[in-house]
Design an enzyme around this catalytic site. Sequence first.
Site, PDB file in Angstrom:
ATOM      1  N   CYS A   2       0.842  -1.195   0.000  1.00  0.00           N
ATOM      2  CA  CYS A   2       0.000   0.000   0.000  1.00  0.00           C
ATOM      3  C   CYS A   2       0.878   1.246   0.000  1.00  0.00           C
ATOM      4  O   CYS A   2       1.824   1.357   0.769  1.00  0.00           O
ATOM      5  CB  CYS A   2      -0.962   0.089   1.178  1.00  0.00           C
ATOM      6  SG  CYS A   2      -2.189  -1.206   1.162  1.00  0.00           S
ATOM      7  N   ARG A  27       4.229  -0.718  -4.534  1.00  0.00           N
ATOM      8  CA  ARG A  27       3.842  -1.126  -3.181  1.00  0.00           C
ATOM      9  C   ARG A  27       2.527  -1.896  -3.147  1.00  0.00           C
ATOM     10  O   ARG A  27       2.130  -2.420  -2.105  1.00  0.00           O
ATOM     11  CB  ARG A  27       3.715   0.104  -2.264  1.00  0.00           C
ATOM     12  CG  ARG A  27       4.995   0.893  -2.145  1.00  0.00           C
ATOM     13  CD  ARG A  27       4.774   2.125  -1.296  1.00  0.00           C
ATOM     14  NE  ARG A  27       4.568   1.792   0.091  1.00  0.00           N
ATOM     15  CZ  ARG A  27       5.533   1.628   0.987  1.00  0.00           C
ATOM     16  NH1 ARG A  27       6.790   1.772   0.613  1.00  0.00           N
ATOM     17  NH2 ARG A  27       5.267   1.327   2.220  1.00  0.00           N
ATOM     18  N   TRP A  75      -2.517  -2.918  -1.670  1.00  0.00           N
ATOM     19  CA  TRP A  75      -2.174  -4.341  -1.650  1.00  0.00           C
ATOM     20  C   TRP A  75      -3.097  -4.941  -0.604  1.00  0.00           C
ATOM     21  O   TRP A  75      -2.983  -4.633   0.585  1.00  0.00           O
ATOM     22  CB  TRP A  75      -0.711  -4.534  -1.265  1.00  0.00           C
ATOM     23  CG  TRP A  75      -0.203  -5.918  -1.447  1.00  0.00           C
ATOM     24  CD1 TRP A  75       0.204  -6.497  -2.621  1.00  0.00           C
ATOM     25  CD2 TRP A  75      -0.008  -6.914  -0.421  1.00  0.00           C
ATOM     26  NE1 TRP A  75       0.630  -7.781  -2.387  1.00  0.00           N
ATOM     27  CE2 TRP A  75       0.503  -8.073  -1.054  1.00  0.00           C
ATOM     28  CE3 TRP A  75      -0.230  -6.953   0.953  1.00  0.00           C
ATOM     29  CZ2 TRP A  75       0.810  -9.235  -0.353  1.00  0.00           C
ATOM     30  CZ3 TRP A  75       0.065  -8.113   1.644  1.00  0.00           C
ATOM     31  CH2 TRP A  75       0.584  -9.241   0.987  1.00  0.00           C
ATOM     32  N   ASN A 101      -2.154   2.723   5.127  1.00  0.00           N
ATOM     33  CA  ASN A 101      -1.235   1.613   4.843  1.00  0.00           C
ATOM     34  C   ASN A 101      -0.934   0.948   6.176  1.00  0.00           C
ATOM     35  O   ASN A 101      -0.411   1.593   7.074  1.00  0.00           O
ATOM     36  CB  ASN A 101       0.047   2.184   4.208  1.00  0.00           C
ATOM     37  CG  ASN A 101       1.183   1.190   4.182  1.00  0.00           C
ATOM     38  OD1 ASN A 101       0.958  -0.010   4.136  1.00  0.00           O
ATOM     39  ND2 ASN A 101       2.407   1.688   4.220  1.00  0.00           N
ATOM     40  N   GLY A 102      -1.293  -0.335   6.300  1.00  0.00           N
ATOM     41  CA  GLY A 102      -1.050  -1.038   7.551  1.00  0.00           C
ATOM     42  C   GLY A 102      -2.218  -1.947   7.882  1.00  0.00           C
ATOM     43  O   GLY A 102      -3.066  -2.223   7.027  1.00  0.00           O
ATOM     44  N   GLU A 534      17.724 -18.114  -4.922  1.00  0.00           N
ATOM     45  CA  GLU A 534      17.338 -16.791  -5.421  1.00  0.00           C
ATOM     46  C   GLU A 534      16.925 -16.855  -6.898  1.00  0.00           C
ATOM     47  O   GLU A 534      15.974 -16.191  -7.317  1.00  0.00           O
ATOM     48  CB  GLU A 534      18.490 -15.796  -5.192  1.00  0.00           C
ATOM     49  CG  GLU A 534      18.293 -14.406  -5.750  1.00  0.00           C
ATOM     50  CD  GLU A 534      17.096 -13.641  -5.169  1.00  0.00           C
ATOM     51  OE1 GLU A 534      16.472 -14.119  -4.209  1.00  0.00           O
ATOM     52  OE2 GLU A 534      16.778 -12.578  -5.722  1.00  0.00           O
ATOM     53  N   LYS A 538      13.309 -15.690  -8.269  1.00  0.00           N
ATOM     54  CA  LYS A 538      13.115 -14.692  -9.334  1.00  0.00           C
ATOM     55  C   LYS A 538      12.151 -15.230 -10.390  1.00  0.00           C
ATOM     56  O   LYS A 538      11.255 -14.525 -10.846  1.00  0.00           O
ATOM     57  CB  LYS A 538      14.446 -14.311 -10.002  1.00  0.00           C
ATOM     58  CG  LYS A 538      15.357 -13.448  -9.216  1.00  0.00           C
ATOM     59  CD  LYS A 538      14.947 -11.992  -9.121  1.00  0.00           C
ATOM     60  CE  LYS A 538      14.088 -11.688  -7.947  1.00  0.00           C
ATOM     61  NZ  LYS A 538      14.549 -11.617  -6.623  1.00  0.00           N
ATOM     62  N   GLU A 541       8.532 -15.464  -8.989  1.00  0.00           N
ATOM     63  CA  GLU A 541       7.910 -14.166  -8.720  1.00  0.00           C
ATOM     64  C   GLU A 541       7.345 -13.524  -9.972  1.00  0.00           C
ATOM     65  O   GLU A 541       6.262 -12.955  -9.941  1.00  0.00           O
ATOM     66  CB  GLU A 541       8.957 -13.187  -8.143  1.00  0.00           C
ATOM     67  CG  GLU A 541       9.262 -13.365  -6.698  1.00  0.00           C
ATOM     68  CD  GLU A 541      10.308 -12.362  -6.215  1.00  0.00           C
ATOM     69  OE1 GLU A 541      10.084 -11.748  -5.178  1.00  0.00           O
ATOM     70  OE2 GLU A 541      11.363 -12.195  -6.878  1.00  0.00           O
ATOM     71  N   HIS A 557      18.122 -36.930  -2.439  1.00  0.00           N
ATOM     72  CA  HIS A 557      17.396 -37.423  -1.265  1.00  0.00           C
ATOM     73  C   HIS A 557      15.890 -37.215  -1.384  1.00  0.00           C
ATOM     74  O   HIS A 557      15.201 -37.129  -0.378  1.00  0.00           O
ATOM     75  CB  HIS A 557      17.935 -36.756   0.003  1.00  0.00           C
ATOM     76  CG  HIS A 557      19.373 -37.066   0.268  1.00  0.00           C
ATOM     77  ND1 HIS A 557      19.834 -38.345   0.499  1.00  0.00           N
ATOM     78  CD2 HIS A 557      20.468 -36.270   0.295  1.00  0.00           C
ATOM     79  CE1 HIS A 557      21.145 -38.315   0.684  1.00  0.00           C
ATOM     80  NE2 HIS A 557      21.549 -37.059   0.558  1.00  0.00           N
ATOM     81  N   LYS A 656       6.305  -4.877  -2.966  1.00  0.00           N
ATOM     82  CA  LYS A 656       7.749  -4.794  -2.767  1.00  0.00           C
ATOM     83  C   LYS A 656       8.113  -4.684  -1.295  1.00  0.00           C
ATOM     84  O   LYS A 656       9.097  -5.249  -0.840  1.00  0.00           O
ATOM     85  CB  LYS A 656       8.302  -3.591  -3.522  1.00  0.00           C
ATOM     86  CG  LYS A 656       9.800  -3.510  -3.426  1.00  0.00           C
ATOM     87  CD  LYS A 656      10.411  -2.781  -4.558  1.00  0.00           C
ATOM     88  CE  LYS A 656      11.917  -2.900  -4.515  1.00  0.00           C
ATOM     89  NZ  LYS A 656      12.391  -4.251  -4.821  1.00  0.00           N
TER      90      LYS A 656
HETATM   91  C1  G6P Z   1       8.895  -8.658  -0.121  1.00  0.00           C
HETATM   92  C2  G6P Z   1       9.393  -8.501  -1.540  1.00  0.00           C
HETATM   93  C3  G6P Z   1      10.695  -9.247  -1.735  1.00  0.00           C
HETATM   94  C4  G6P Z   1      11.708  -8.809  -0.698  1.00  0.00           C
HETATM   95  C5  G6P Z   1      11.168  -9.009   0.713  1.00  0.00           C
HETATM   96  C6  G6P Z   1      12.092  -8.411   1.761  1.00  0.00           C
HETATM   97  O1  G6P Z   1       8.444  -9.947   0.081  1.00  0.00           O
HETATM   98  O2  G6P Z   1       8.425  -8.952  -2.463  1.00  0.00           O
HETATM   99  O3  G6P Z   1      11.202  -8.990  -3.032  1.00  0.00           O
HETATM  100  O4  G6P Z   1      12.887  -9.525  -0.864  1.00  0.00           O
HETATM  101  O5  G6P Z   1       9.919  -8.338   0.839  1.00  0.00           O
HETATM  102  O6  G6P Z   1      12.178  -7.028   1.560  1.00  0.00           O
HETATM  103  P1  G6P Z   1      13.258  -6.104   2.218  1.00  0.00           P
HETATM  104  O7  G6P Z   1      12.848  -4.723   1.821  1.00  0.00           O
HETATM  105  O8  G6P Z   1      13.181  -6.324   3.687  1.00  0.00           O
HETATM  106  O9  G6P Z   1      14.570  -6.487   1.661  1.00  0.00           O
END
Ligand code: G6P
Length: 661
Positions: A2, A27, A75, A101-102, A534, A538, A541, A557, A656
Amino acid sequence: MCGIIGYVGKMEAPPILIEGLRRLEYRGYDSAGLAVVHEGKLQVRKKQGKIDEGLARLLEQQPVVGSIGIGHTRWATHGPPSDTNSHPHLDQSGTIAVVHNGVIENYDRLKEKLLKAGHTFRSDTDTEILAHLIGHYYQQERGPVRPQSERGGAPNSISARREPMTGSRRNGIRRSAAAFTEALRGRDVESHPLVRAVCAALREVIGTYGVAIISKEYPNLLIGARHGSPLILGIGAGDHFLTSDANAIVAHTAKVVYLNDFDVAIVTSDRFEVFNLQAHSVPVQISQLSFGSQETERGEFAHYMLKEIFEQPKTVENALRGRVDRDAATAKFGGLNMTTAELQSIKRIIIAASGTSWHAALVGEYLIENFARLPVEVEFAHEFCYRSPPLEKNTVLLVISQSGETADTLAALREAKRRGHRTLAIVNVIASTIAREAGGGIYMHAGPEIGVASTKAFMSMLAILALLALYLGRLRKLPLERGAELLDALAAIPAQIGTLLAQSEALKQLAIKYAAAQNFFFLGRGYTFPIALEGALKLKEISYIHAEGYSAAEMKHGPIALIDSNTPSVFLVPQDSLYSKTMANLAMIRARKGPLIAVASEGDREIAALVDDAIYLPRTLDPLYPLLAIVPLQLLAYHMAVSRGCDVDKPRNLAKSVTVE
Ligand code: G6P
């Protein structure tokens, strides 16, 4: 998670709000909306969906005008995405508009109370409860408006309980309450019914909030408040802004105040003052933004994510700048706030983080254990908080966060502090909550990261963790030669990333070839194991392909049962100390006819014959392969998502910065 924005000034608010919302859209993009006051009317427009498809079109059909307004990009937490659940939300009388937001945790109890008082609700959101609660108190507070001169302080007025103003005066930026009088229609700030109502409502709220509030009865009054969600006050020339992220206002002003938890900002076009919930004036500090609006532009790139991938040589340079001591073959940091003796006495480091930052933390574990021979554990931030692990003396908690606002990570930081432990943070966003609350820290200086899928911030974390490992190592027993060797290899990384970026077109072709796959494995060992995690994240996501990151060794395993001719594996197999072991794992997949894409070292003559496709990395030290190996995986995920027609910068369901637990 948000984004909120508010504007009060001399200009037309709607274009400023819409442009700001576009910059906040990373956001959350389930819906967007705004409210603008003009000639005593509150005009609200809100629509499910992304801004350009929803709200912007609605505004073309039903334009609004006015020089004060608030906006929101959502969001969803409480209530599914819908027009009705979109913000702003209004109070019962339709006078007051709120964006939030919250999460209001006690919304059930508050709703019950308001229902009893005769309120009716339109949406499923917790925010509507807050709007009604403010309205409820406002009705109690408002009386006939009388000029201040006729008024004595009401016995229960906030001003009667107010302590002398200290901070803002100390900072030489005193904003006299009386100066608001005209703008606030004959009221001073402390006894203003809307201000009092907002304070009363927020004192009752349990949970997190960044809020912006306007009322059609006060066409020059914008109120903002925060607890647990970021809120920044922007100071313009004849106008003011409120925003969740400075990106949204950097085109208008570089002068900002980072509000603290429980701050309430009372803002008009030419004045502002900050109070706490008890209505005591609090000190404010004006800061200058360290980036310009051009850094938040997409430029020639099709997506922010691609732009940010291509910025990574610079990202590494920025992370290293001013932090390398070549003579002593070590690193130097300005903000750790620990003496050499304290750093040497650390017995254990716990790294807590979330998402991509958690993967960086895993690389950090390997680096610090290798170079400093210090025990390191990596925790999901949310797990660390609630299982109360035993922490012996001299344990330091290091948190890693791009945004500096992730609720889980912030909670971990607070938990460690509560238990009396030293805390450090690696953070990108300047003056974010984590940056301010950590005992010491290191800024990434990666610049604004807009793409929801983190790329350059991850790179920055890796570079800083390498420096931190070196620094802690040199404070212990790491020989000078090994330190110098690491610094030489680090210095070469930006150019080496450049050679990988030059392979973007080849990776695009590879992505097209594999774009129809439904499942993927990403496999690595040692330093490239976290990179496998990672790489898989990616892909998941942004392309919605199911991908699992796994240890190449652990595959046998269990997960190997999933391998068939339709399930490609991306094998991270640089010629490091584990090369022959990883090659043996690769052979197991090959024997089961799983398609293989290798990420190998330049000059590896064996690999091409064993795999379907290969990408080659420049040679570096084992501990630095993560900084190279991640680049082709980012590009692969990017091109795969584009070739599948996915919205790379706004992947579904994601935000994000996740500011709720
Ligand atoms: C969210 C985002 C991720 C990010 C994570 C941690 O889940 O979608 O891409 O890695 O938060 O975010 P930060 O700002 O704490 O690195």
